[in-house]
Design a protein around this motif. Sequence first.
Motif, short mmCIF file in Angstrom:
data_model
loop_
_atom_site.label_atom_id
_atom_site.label_comp_id
_atom_site.label_asym_id
_atom_site.label_seq_id
_atom_site.Cartn_x
_atom_site.Cartn_y
_atom_site.Cartn_z
N PHE A 45 0.83 -1.21 0.00
CA PHE A 45 0.00 0.00 0.00
C PHE A 45 0.86 1.25 0.00
O PHE A 45 0.61 2.20 -0.76
CB PHE A 45 -0.93 0.01 1.21
CG PHE A 45 -1.69 1.29 1.38
CD1 PHE A 45 -2.79 1.58 0.59
CD2 PHE A 45 -1.28 2.24 2.32
CE1 PHE A 45 -3.48 2.78 0.74
CE2 PHE A 45 -1.96 3.43 2.46
CZ PHE A 45 -3.06 3.70 1.67
N ALA A 49 0.26 3.70 -3.00
CA ALA A 49 -0.70 4.74 -2.65
C ALA A 49 -0.46 6.01 -3.47
O ALA A 49 0.68 6.38 -3.75
CB ALA A 49 -0.62 5.06 -1.17
N MET A 74 -6.82 10.34 -0.98
CA MET A 74 -6.00 9.25 -1.52
C MET A 74 -6.86 8.34 -2.39
O MET A 74 -8.06 8.17 -2.14
CB MET A 74 -5.37 8.43 -0.39
CG MET A 74 -4.23 9.15 0.31
SD MET A 74 -3.39 8.09 1.53
CE MET A 74 -4.61 8.05 2.84
N GLY A 80 -5.06 2.33 -5.92
CA GLY A 80 -4.16 2.99 -4.98
C GLY A 80 -3.67 2.09 -3.87
O GLY A 80 -3.30 2.57 -2.79
N GLY A 81 -3.63 0.80 -4.11
CA GLY A 81 -3.17 -0.14 -3.09
C GLY A 81 -3.47 -1.55 -3.54
O GLY A 81 -4.14 -1.76 -4.55
N LEU A 120 -8.23 -1.27 3.90
CA LEU A 120 -7.43 -0.25 3.21
C LEU A 120 -8.31 0.72 2.44
O LEU A 120 -8.02 1.92 2.37
CB LEU A 120 -6.43 -0.93 2.27
CG LEU A 120 -5.26 -1.64 2.95
CD1 LEU A 120 -4.45 -2.44 1.93
CD2 LEU A 120 -4.36 -0.65 3.68
N THR A 124 -8.42 4.82 3.07
CA THR A 124 -8.27 5.90 2.09
C THR A 124 -9.47 6.84 2.09
O THR A 124 -9.36 7.97 1.63
CB THR A 124 -8.06 5.35 0.68
OG1 THR A 124 -9.19 4.56 0.27
CG2 THR A 124 -6.80 4.50 0.61
N ARG A 214 2.80 10.96 -3.83
CA ARG A 214 3.14 9.64 -3.30
C ARG A 214 3.39 9.74 -1.79
O ARG A 214 3.62 10.83 -1.26
CB ARG A 214 4.39 9.10 -3.99
CG ARG A 214 4.20 8.82 -5.47
CD ARG A 214 3.33 7.63 -5.70
NE ARG A 214 3.26 7.23 -7.09
CZ ARG A 214 2.55 6.20 -7.53
NH1 ARG A 214 1.86 5.47 -6.69
NH2 ARG A 214 2.52 5.90 -8.82
#
Length: 216
Positions: A45, A49, A74, A80-81, A120, A124, A214
């Motif tokens: 992640f 991310a 995010m 994104g993960g 996760l 986010t 990032r």
Amino acid sequence: MPAPSGSEIGALAKSAMQSASLRGENAPDLATALGDACGQAFTLFASMAMVTPGIPAAAPPPPGAGSTAGPGMMLPPPAGGPGASQIEPIAKGLLASNKINGEQRDALAKAIAQTVEQALILFTVQVMVAPGIAIAGFVTSSPGSLMGAAPAKPMLQPIALGFLMAGGIRGENAPDLAGAMAETLSNALTQMMTRLKVSPGIPSSPGATAGPGRLL
């Protein structure tokens, strides 16, 4: 700082399982496997991310200096993960290497992967990039912090239990296992939120960031 390691999360998992009265001979091995699986997923992640563009900024020209003026978002997994499909083989391998080889091992690996993915995603949604990142020359010039709250155990426990039951894991200890998984994830995600920073170098216009960011 890096995301929490597998050994750190494993210690959280052992404590959570003890508090949930999961004290069978395989409980320590399961805690180790869960910790290592979460540790690897969190490391993925942190590397995948992405902070989305469009964070409000106040950086008038010249010289394009100032700071971000609002929170940032995010991108959730799987963009994104890591998604469940990436986490599941990791969890399956770690369960096997820790001698968790019963007939429900694969279903347990899948439930762990699905629960971690959903945790996760919630992370986010609930955790944001804090305002106040310095901008110089239309580029962020200092690390940014995260703010908000990681998903709590009461939010994650029914998710974990649903995935366990969908996989046929319905024994009397299933709710306790779901609670231990949820407590482990909540505590580990809270640690991760305090450790991760937003990397400098995000391009910015006078009024908003103009590119992705990032984590570091």
